[in-house]
Scaffold this motif. Structure first.
Motif, PDB file in Angstrom:
ATOM      1  N   LEU A 201     116.994 -39.948   6.830  1.00 39.60           N
ATOM      2  CA  LEU A 201     115.745 -40.001   7.584  1.00 39.60           C
ATOM      3  C   LEU A 201     116.019 -39.305   8.905  1.00 39.60           C
ATOM      4  O   LEU A 201     116.918 -39.512   9.566  1.00 39.60           O
ATOM      5  CB  LEU A 201     115.697 -41.720   7.993  1.00 39.60           C
ATOM      6  N   LYS A 202     114.836 -38.920   9.410  1.00 40.39           N
ATOM      7  CA  LYS A 202     114.771 -37.869  10.422  1.00 40.39           C
ATOM      8  C   LYS A 202     113.674 -38.012  11.401  1.00 40.39           C
ATOM      9  O   LYS A 202     112.569 -38.207  10.884  1.00 40.39           O
ATOM     10  CB  LYS A 202     115.031 -36.331  10.109  1.00 40.39           C
ATOM     11  N   TYR A 203     113.907 -38.073  12.763  1.00 37.82           N
ATOM     12  CA  TYR A 203     112.905 -38.195  13.802  1.00 37.82           C
ATOM     13  C   TYR A 203     112.869 -37.319  14.976  1.00 37.82           C
ATOM     14  O   TYR A 203     114.240 -37.232  15.269  1.00 37.82           O
ATOM     15  CB  TYR A 203     112.528 -39.566  14.076  1.00 37.82           C
TER      16      TYR A 203
ATOM     17  N   SER B 209     118.692 -39.159  13.423  1.00 33.96           N
ATOM     18  CA  SER B 209     118.699 -39.318  12.225  1.00 33.96           C
ATOM     19  C   SER B 209     119.505 -40.424  11.699  1.00 33.96           C
ATOM     20  O   SER B 209     120.413 -40.777  12.500  1.00 33.96           O
ATOM     21  CB  SER B 209     119.229 -38.003  11.342  1.00 33.96           C
TER      22      SER B 209
ATOM     23  N   GLY C 210     116.000 -48.370   4.385  1.00 32.45           N
ATOM     24  CA  GLY C 210     115.518 -47.118   4.544  1.00 32.45           C
ATOM     25  C   GLY C 210     114.774 -46.300   3.409  1.00 32.45           C
ATOM     26  O   GLY C 210     114.736 -45.137   3.307  1.00 32.45           O
TER      27      GLY C 210
ATOM     28  N   ASN D  83     116.746 -48.636  10.532  1.00 36.16           N
ATOM     29  CA  ASN D  83     116.269 -48.789   9.008  1.00 36.16           C
ATOM     30  C   ASN D  83     115.820 -50.104   8.830  1.00 36.16           C
ATOM     31  O   ASN D  83     116.012 -51.127   9.507  1.00 36.16           O
ATOM     32  CB  ASN D  83     117.442 -48.626   7.838  1.00 36.16           C
TER      33      ASN D  83
ATOM     34  N   THR E 153     110.188 -38.713   5.438  1.00 37.44           N
ATOM     35  CA  THR E 153     110.581 -39.982   6.428  1.00 37.44           C
ATOM     36  C   THR E 153     109.175 -40.607   6.854  1.00 37.44           C
ATOM     37  O   THR E 153     108.388 -40.131   7.412  1.00 37.44           O
ATOM     38  CB  THR E 153     111.541 -39.704   7.551  1.00 37.44           C
TER      39      THR E 153
ATOM     40  N   ASP F 232     110.034 -46.799   6.058  1.00 39.89           N
ATOM     41  CA  ASP F 232     111.355 -46.437   6.004  1.00 39.89           C
ATOM     42  C   ASP F 232     112.118 -47.284   7.125  1.00 39.89           C
ATOM     43  O   ASP F 232     113.404 -47.651   6.938  1.00 39.89           O
ATOM     44  CB  ASP F 232     111.637 -45.219   6.059  1.00 39.89           C
TER      45      ASP F 232
ATOM     46  N   GLY G 258     113.161 -33.410   8.241  1.00 38.73           N
ATOM     47  CA  GLY G 258     114.064 -33.801   7.428  1.00 38.73           C
ATOM     48  C   GLY G 258     114.567 -32.410   6.952  1.00 38.73           C
ATOM     49  O   GLY G 258     113.712 -31.718   6.407  1.00 38.73           O
TER      50      GLY G 258
ATOM     51  N   TYR H 188     107.679 -43.738   9.258  1.00 41.14           N
ATOM     52  CA  TYR H 188     108.284 -44.802  10.125  1.00 41.14           C
ATOM     53  C   TYR H 188     107.258 -45.418  10.881  1.00 41.14           C
ATOM     54  O   TYR H 188     106.102 -45.104  10.872  1.00 41.14           O
ATOM     55  CB  TYR H 188     109.214 -44.041  11.125  1.00 41.14           C
TER      56      TYR H 188
END
Length: 447
Positions: A294-296, A304, A333, A356, A250, A345, A267, A252
């Motif tokens: 998508l992961k944070y 996500s 994304g 996104n 991901t 993304d 992720g 960002y």
């Protein structure tokens, strides 16, 4: 004499002819004896030569053993499967370019100086940022590949493939730059094994259609409009269909981070792709689909979201001398898959949630073969992003576009001499734009 006078005339004439005939026969017998004698002498000489050859067997020629591969009599590596065939190839390439920008210089030694990278185009107020012109030369996009192929008795087919270039930079103050030695490190491009319909390793993403890319002098060409990712994956191909699970990553924008780009590795779910490709004498047509998580995660913040995209691409042959190449990609994304991660993304909001970033990108190109030694290409590329400026800020890329025209001359087989003019433009959300003009040339020998 008395007898001769008593014989009739015609009898005397017959006797003379018989004597002449006997003389000729005698002459022929003498010539035959000479020929027989000469033949015996030749035979004696041949016998002597053969005897000499037998006495010196190291000089005598011996027939080469019959092998399936004329350059490989046995398996090169003792640990390889019996019958493994090894092959190699690549090219040596000199790139030289002159670049002009109108809103500041591109940093020396950066990728934006080596090939067209739209996110490297400087953007700013022209009144306060002076543009510049720079010349760069290098051989670090030269390439080498090595493959091992095996057809097993079971009918299974195995292949291992490795490919490298010299785009890895240097390791000390005097290597990998233009100060002294221009020494560059080896860079891994592809490393995979295939077993029948399966592929495992690193190569082009299944979401990418590399066969649709234009014939360029620049390393990539229509960068902003192209899906372009190499990464680790597991792929299955059956006929026109292919499916893969690929490495997740991901990318960002921090809250109000403008052009900042953070690669997160939080992720757990791999990116999933599917592709359908139809081929024929007319060219090919392909549709690719991508779905991803998508992961944070940071401390107690854990969020996500889902990214997805669709890409349509292909090549259409028009007569014997022309073809059209194209790609259109849209999604949400999927920023890191397009344009060498021209945009991200997603973006973080004030609470750490992911939002996104949507995009539409594509290119279209025309290739014409003027003669067996000369060909040319004309193509246009563009990417457009839908940014939430309240979250990203106004310094983030809104759009990028470029136009390219080139000529490639092949004076002898496998040797290309090319020149390409590139015009590129990047716009940020403030409305400010930066332009690039570049003359890219190369000399490329493939082997």
């Amino acid at each position: 004499m008395l007898l001769a006078l008593m014989l009739p005339g015609h009898v005397l004439a017959q006797t003379a002819k018989e004597q002449q005939l006997e003389a000729r026969v005698a002459e022929l017998e003498r010539m035959v004896q000479q020929l027989v004698s000469q033949q015996q002498q030749v035979q004696t000489q041949v016998t002597e030569v053969k005897a000499a050859q037998a006495a010196a067997p190291a000089i005598a020629a011996t027939p080469a053993p019959a092998v399936k591969n004329p350059i490989q009599a046995s398996t090169i590596s003792p640990s390889a499967n019996p019958g493994t065939r090894f092959s190699y190839g690549g090219f040596i390439k000199l790139d030289a370019s002159v670049t002009s920008t109108d809103a500041g210089d591109i940093a020396d030694g950066s990728v934006g100086r080596l090939f067209y990278v739209p996110k490297a185009i400087p953007v700013g107020a022209k009144a306060t940022r002076e543009g510049g012109s720079d010349t760069d030369m290098g051989a670090n996009f030269s390439r080498f590949w090595f493959a091992a192929d095996t057809d097993l008795d079971s009918g299974d087919k195995l292949r291992g493939y490795l490919e490298f270039d010299l785009f890895g930079g240097g390791s000390t103050a005097f290597t990998g730059n233009e100060v002294a030695t221009n020494t560059y490190a080896l860079t891994l491009r592809h490393a995979y094994v295939t077993w029948n319909k399966w592929l495992a390793g690193q190569t082009w993403s299944n979401f990418q259609d590399a066969n649709a890319l234009p014939d360029t002098v620049d390393f990539l060409g229509p960068t902003e409009g192209t899906v372009f990712v190499r990464q680790a994956q597991l792929r299955y191909t059956s006929g026109p269909w292919s499916f893969s699970v690929e490495n997740p990553e991901t990318v960002y924008t921090p809250f109000r981070g403008n052009m900042a780009q953070v690669a997160g590795d939080d992720g757990a779910v791999p990116d999933v792709t599917a592709r359908y490709t139809a081929k024929g004498d007319w060219g090919h047509f392909s549709v690719g689909a991508l779905a991803r998580q998508l992961k944070y995660q940071s401390g107690r913040i854990n969020d996500s979201t889902t990214g997805y995209g669709l890409s349509v691409s292909g090549k259409w042959n028009v007569g014997a001398s022309d073809d059209l190449r194209y790609m259109v990609t849209a999604g949400s994304g999927i920023g890191r898959y397009v344009g060498l991660a021209l945009n991200n993304d997603a973006v973080l909001d004030a609470t750490g949630d992911l939002e996104n970033i949507d995009l539409v990108a594509g290119f279209v190109g025309w290739r014409h073969v003027f003669s067996p030694k000369l060909r040319g290409n004309l193509f246009y590329s563009r990417a457009q992003y839908d940014n939430q400026t309240a979250l990203t800020g106004l310094g983030i890329t809104k759009s990028a576009q470029s136009a390219h025209v080139n000529l490639i001359y092949t004076p002898i087989p496998k040797l290309d001499i090319g020149a390409e003019y590139i015009w590129g433009q990047r716009e940020i959300e403030t409305g400010e734009k930066g332009e690039l003009n570049r003359l890219q040339t190369h000399v490329k020998y493939s082997f």
